[in-house]
Design an enzyme around this catalytic site. Structure first.
Site, PDB file in Angstrom:
ATOM      1  N   CYS A 118       0.851  -1.187  -0.156  1.00  0.00           N
ATOM      2  CA  CYS A 118      -0.062   0.049  -0.029  1.00  0.00           C
ATOM      3  C   CYS A 118       0.809   1.356   0.027  1.00  0.00           C
ATOM      4  O   CYS A 118       2.045   1.188  -0.208  1.00  0.00           O
ATOM      5  CB  CYS A 118      -0.664   0.052   1.462  1.00  0.00           C
ATOM      6  N   GLY A 122       3.715  -3.155   3.304  1.00  0.00           N
ATOM      7  CA  GLY A 122       4.548  -4.465   3.141  1.00  0.00           C
ATOM      8  C   GLY A 122       3.911  -5.559   3.635  1.00  0.00           C
ATOM      9  O   GLY A 122       2.696  -5.790   3.633  1.00  0.00           O
TER      10      GLY A 122
END
Length: 505
Positions: free
Chosen positions: A2, A71
């Site tokens: 993201c 992550g």
């Protein structure tokens, strides 16, 4: 995977919305902006759903604390078991960060295994941290009396802030205690100890590689693999093809007739992958060059050259999967670059150089991989940079990485082979011709160098190929045209530099 924005002591939701809109490509599945309840924080998050797609929305809010993360935490299942499943509200791997922080352990962050950047806010503190090698990006700037954090530099473009700085690899910022380095890359070993069992070292390396690839394939969606046809990506793809519960998808790009496309087809046939390829031309390169430079956030010549084929590979892969494995990190761990041959008889210097280059990856090759793949809403994973693999690889003597292949040759004579121990460890995995194939740079093997030369003439209107200085000037011009505050971007950009040994002989 993201992108996120966090504002601490800056109560401006519209600013957070403006900033996250500039990095929305990092997460097209959902965008959320949340103001803390009782905490002076606004967090914005754009999400690419990989783990916990049904209930893994962010920011994560619990008992007054707020978290945004980018992550993957690959040991989140183990952390859940240790911390207690009842504490968790979602299936998101990121939630383990919040509960680990609450555990009260002094070095709680060292328990996280993966690639990550995050910001965690309580009513009185703001904490921001980054993974050991900086695979995932994180920037911080001061706005008045507050702090702003974001996943990419472009989130700050055109906004009045003090100097934007990257939070370094393995660093943690705590508004209560300041900045500290929670991880240090282990120094590389130099020479073999007497009686070292080389076969055992190669065998153990193979096991560590297997575990790393298995770990980095963790996802609730299908994971594919880049496949240039070179050794590094071929190793990762071959191991992934054995481990995947589905037929692995592999992706290769290049110009018509390029060496990479031919080699990738050979590897794909050998491992039985579902293979996709795309041919690009000089006109294609000219068309995408401004897009690549904008997303790369750098005008460095070498980074741009390697970013171009990465762009085409990412665009191709994103049509089929949300995440891909890459071979990044093998050259830095196992002495894979051409200039490393100059260290063949100087193992201590080689070990130092490999450690240096590992620590420099965050704003060069890792920046390229992150920005260019995320521009296409694709998550790139780098199993060679698994923490356990780094630890083991750094313990392998440099003399086994850059090795003289003729045992009868005297020092400073005879051929040298880069990544020798890595090749030995995977000798049964791939065709012998590939295992011992000499390295070609991604931009060379894919045909990008020739295509880019023609593309630069198209973009600049020149009648002859540009020299390196003119090429650099063109990239900088394109970057300046793309940003309102280009000096801020240029000041933070990394540059690929090797510390080539100058022979004293």
């Amino acid at each position: 995977m993201c992108g996120f924005v966090c504002l601490w002591n800056i109560g401006d939701e519209s600013l957070a919305e403006k900033m996250v809109s500039k990095i929305a490509h990092r997460g097209p599945d959902a965008v959320e902006v949340v103001r803390g309840q009782g905490a002076p924080v606004v967090m914005a998050h754009c999400r690419l759903s990989i783990i916990g797609p049904e209930d893994g929305r962010q920011p994560i809010w619990d008992k007054g604390d707020l978290l945004v993360a980018n992550g993957e935490i690959y040991n989140h299942a183990d952390l859940r078991a240790i911390l207690g499943e009842s504490a968790f509200e979602t299936e998101s791997d990121s939630e383990s960060i919040l509960h680990l922080f609450r555990s009260g352990e002094l070095r709680w962050i060292a328990r996280l295994d993966g690639m990550f950047a995050f910001v965690l806010a309580t009513k009185t503190r703001i904490i921001a941290a980054r993974d050991p090698l900086g695979i995932k990006p994180l920037y911080m700037a001061r706005i008045g009396g507050g702090l702003a954090f974001a996943s990419e530099l472009k989130a700050f473009d055109g906004i009045e802030v003090e100097a934007v700085e990257a939070i370094g690899p393995g660093m943690l910022y705590d508004s209560r205690d300041g900045l500290r380095q929670w991880y240090r890359t282990p120094h590389g070993a130099a020479e073999e100890e007497p009686g070292l069992d080389v076969e055992a070292v190669a065998g153990e390396l193979r096991l560590v590689l297997d575990e790393a690839v298995a770990k980095w394939m963790l996802a609730d969606v299908e994971v594919g693999s880049f496949l240039s046809g070179g050794l590094d990506s071929s190793i990762i793809a071959a191991l992934a093809a054995r481990l995947a519960p589905y037929r692995l998808k592999t992706f290769a790009v290049g110009t018509e007739g390029s060496a990479d496309l031919a080699a990738a087809r050979e590897v794909a046939a050998h491992i039985g992958s579902d293979h996709y390829e795309e041919v690009f031309t000089a006109r294609d390169v000219a068309r995408v060059l401004p897009h690549v430079i904008y997303h790369l956030e750098s005008a460095d010549v070498d980074l741009v050259r390697s970013a171009v084929p990465t762009h085409f590979a990412a665009r191709l892969a994103a049509r089929h999967v949300k995440a891909v494995l890459t071979g990044e990190g093998a050259d830095e761990l196992f002495a894979g670059y051409t200039y490393h041959h100059g260290y063949a008889d100087h193992p201590h210097e080689l070990a130092q150089e490999l450690t240096r280059s590992l620590n420099a990856m965050h704003n060069i090759n890792l920046q390229r991989v992150d920005r260019v793949t995320m521009a296409e809403s694709l998550e790139a994973r780098t199993p060679f940079l698994d923490r356990d693999l780094i630890d083991f690889a750094q313990s392998i003597p440099a003399t086994l990485k850059m090795r003289r292949t003729d045992p009868e040759a005297r020092e400073s004579t005879g051929p040298t082979t880069e990544k020798w121990i890595l090749r030995k460890a995977v000798a049964d995995l791939l065709p012998e011709s590939l295992v011992w194939r000499k390295k070609a740079q991604f931009d060379e093997g894919s045909g990008t160098v020739a295509a880019l030369e023609e593309a630069l003439m198209i973009v600049s209107g020149a009648d002859a190929p540009l020299d390196r200085a003119a090429e650099a000037a063109l990239y900088e011009r394109l970057l300046r045209e793309a940003f309102e505050t280009p000096e801020r971007i240029l000041a933070a950009a990394g540059t690929w530099e090797s510390e080539e040994r100058v022979s004293a002989e």
